[in-house]
Design a protein around this motif. Structure first.
Motif, PDB file in Angstrom:
ATOM      1  N   TYR A  58       0.630  -1.231   0.101  1.00 33.76           N
ATOM      2  CA  TYR A  58       0.051   0.051   0.080  1.00 33.76           C
ATOM      3  C   TYR A  58       1.050   1.201  -0.043  1.00 33.76           C
ATOM      4  O   TYR A  58       1.817   1.389   1.038  1.00 33.76           O
TER       5      TYR A  58
ATOM      6  N   PRO B  93       0.488   5.334   0.327  1.00 34.16           N
ATOM      7  CA  PRO B  93      -0.771   6.261   0.655  1.00 34.16           C
ATOM      8  C   PRO B  93      -0.684   7.310  -0.422  1.00 34.16           C
ATOM      9  O   PRO B  93      -1.949   8.151  -0.422  1.00 34.16           O
TER      10      PRO B  93
ATOM     11  N   GLY C 139      -2.190   4.712  -3.643  1.00 35.14           N
ATOM     12  CA  GLY C 139      -3.443   3.815  -3.330  1.00 35.14           C
ATOM     13  C   GLY C 139      -3.067   2.466  -3.810  1.00 35.14           C
ATOM     14  O   GLY C 139      -1.777   2.077  -3.960  1.00 35.14           O
TER      15      GLY C 139
ATOM     16  N   HIS D  75      -5.443  14.637  -2.763  1.00 32.89           N
ATOM     17  CA  HIS D  75      -4.895  13.474  -3.322  1.00 32.89           C
ATOM     18  C   HIS D  75      -4.343  13.643  -4.681  1.00 32.89           C
ATOM     19  O   HIS D  75      -4.770  14.410  -5.661  1.00 32.89           O
TER      20      HIS D  75
ATOM     21  N   TRP E  53      -4.095   8.284  -6.923  1.00 36.03           N
ATOM     22  CA  TRP E  53      -4.768   7.779  -5.852  1.00 36.03           C
ATOM     23  C   TRP E  53      -6.280   7.789  -6.221  1.00 36.03           C
ATOM     24  O   TRP E  53      -7.054   6.812  -5.808  1.00 36.03           O
TER      25      TRP E  53
ATOM     26  N   MET F  68      -8.742  -0.557  -0.926  1.00 35.27           N
ATOM     27  CA  MET F  68      -8.293   0.887  -0.446  1.00 35.27           C
ATOM     28  C   MET F  68      -8.809   1.242   0.812  1.00 35.27           C
ATOM     29  O   MET F  68      -7.991   1.494   1.731  1.00 35.27           O
TER      30      MET F  68
ATOM     31  N   LYS G  48      -7.219  -0.864   3.452  1.00 30.28           N
ATOM     32  CA  LYS G  48      -5.854  -0.541   3.653  1.00 30.28           C
ATOM     33  C   LYS G  48      -5.577   1.053   4.438  1.00 30.28           C
ATOM     34  O   LYS G  48      -4.617   1.262   4.939  1.00 30.28           O
ATOM     35  N   ASP G  49      -6.245   1.977   3.733  1.00 25.56           N
ATOM     36  CA  ASP G  49      -5.832   3.320   3.951  1.00 25.56           C
ATOM     37  C   ASP G  49      -6.548   4.087   5.323  1.00 25.56           C
ATOM     38  O   ASP G  49      -7.445   3.812   5.559  1.00 25.56           O
TER      39      ASP G  49
ATOM     40  N   LYS H  41      -6.727   6.849   6.634  1.00 26.78           N
ATOM     41  CA  LYS H  41      -7.469   8.138   6.149  1.00 26.78           C
ATOM     42  C   LYS H  41      -9.117   7.570   5.491  1.00 26.78           C
ATOM     43  O   LYS H  41      -9.917   8.238   6.160  1.00 26.78           O
TER      44      LYS H  41
END
Length: 161
Positions: free
Chosen positions: A47, A49, A52, A104, A108, A119, A122-123, A125
C-alpha cells in the motif's frame, strides 16, 4: 379454471428455468488483472498512501483542463456519484468533492474510483472517513476511461482551467 392456471404457471416455471448446463462461461475463475488486484490487496507492504492500491501508477493530466473529458465526467457523476457526493465541501452520504484534487494525487483518485474496497481496507484516512460517513463507497464498476473523465470533472470542480 384452477387446473388451467396451475398448468400455465408450471409451464412458465419450466420455460424460465431452462437448461443452465448449456452456459459456457465460468464465473468462478478470476481474470489475471483481478488476481493481481487481489494479491496486491492482501499484501500490507504494497500500500502506497500517495498512489493507493490498483493499477494506476502514473496519470498524465496534461497542462490544462480537457473540457470535453470533464463534460463526459459530469454526465457520469450525475448518474453514478451525485446521489452520495456533493460538489461542495458538504458531506451528503459520502464526503463532498470540493478540494479533492488538491488533497490526493491523480493516481490515488483513479485507483480509489476503480478499486475502492481494497483501498478502504488499507488506507487509514479512508478508514477514518468511513467512521464519519458510516457507508463504504460501492464499486461503481467504472471503466478506466470513465474514471479518468470523472477525475477531469473533479479538477474542473476544483477550479482547474
Amino acid at each position: 379454471m384452477y387446473k388451467l392456471s396451475f398448468i400455465a404457471v408450471a409451464l412458465l416455471m419450466l420455460i424460465s428455468c431452462g437448461d443452465k448446463s448449456k452456459s459456457t462461461e465460468d464465473f468462478s475463475k478470476s481474470t489475471s488483472s483481478e488476481e493481481g488486484t487481489a494479491a496486491e490487496a492482501t499484501d500490507p507492504s504494497s500500500y502506497d498512501p500517495n498512489r493507493g492500491l490498483g493499477k494506476f501508477t502514473t496519470v498524465d493530466l496534461g497542462d490544462k483542463l480537457d473540457v470535453a473529458m470533464a463534460k463526459q465526467g459530469e454526465a457520469i457523476q450525475g448518474v453514478k456519484c451525485a446521489a452520495c457526493h456533493k460538489l461542495t465541501e458538504e458531506k451528503l452520504v459520502g464526503p463532498g468533492w470540493k478540494g479533492v484534487t488538491s488533497r490526493h494525487k491523480p493516481e490515488w483518485i483513479m485507483n480509489f474510483i476503480t478499486n475502492p474496497d481494497p483501498m478502504i481496507d488499507k488506507d487509514p484516512k479512508l478508514q477514518a472517513q468511513l467512521e464519519l460517513c458510516l457507508m463504504r463507497m460501492p464499486n461503481q464498476s467504472l471503466s478506466d476511461d470513465d474514471a479518468r473523465h470523472v477525475l477531469e470533472y473533479m479538477r474542473q470542480n476544483d477550479g482547474v482551467k
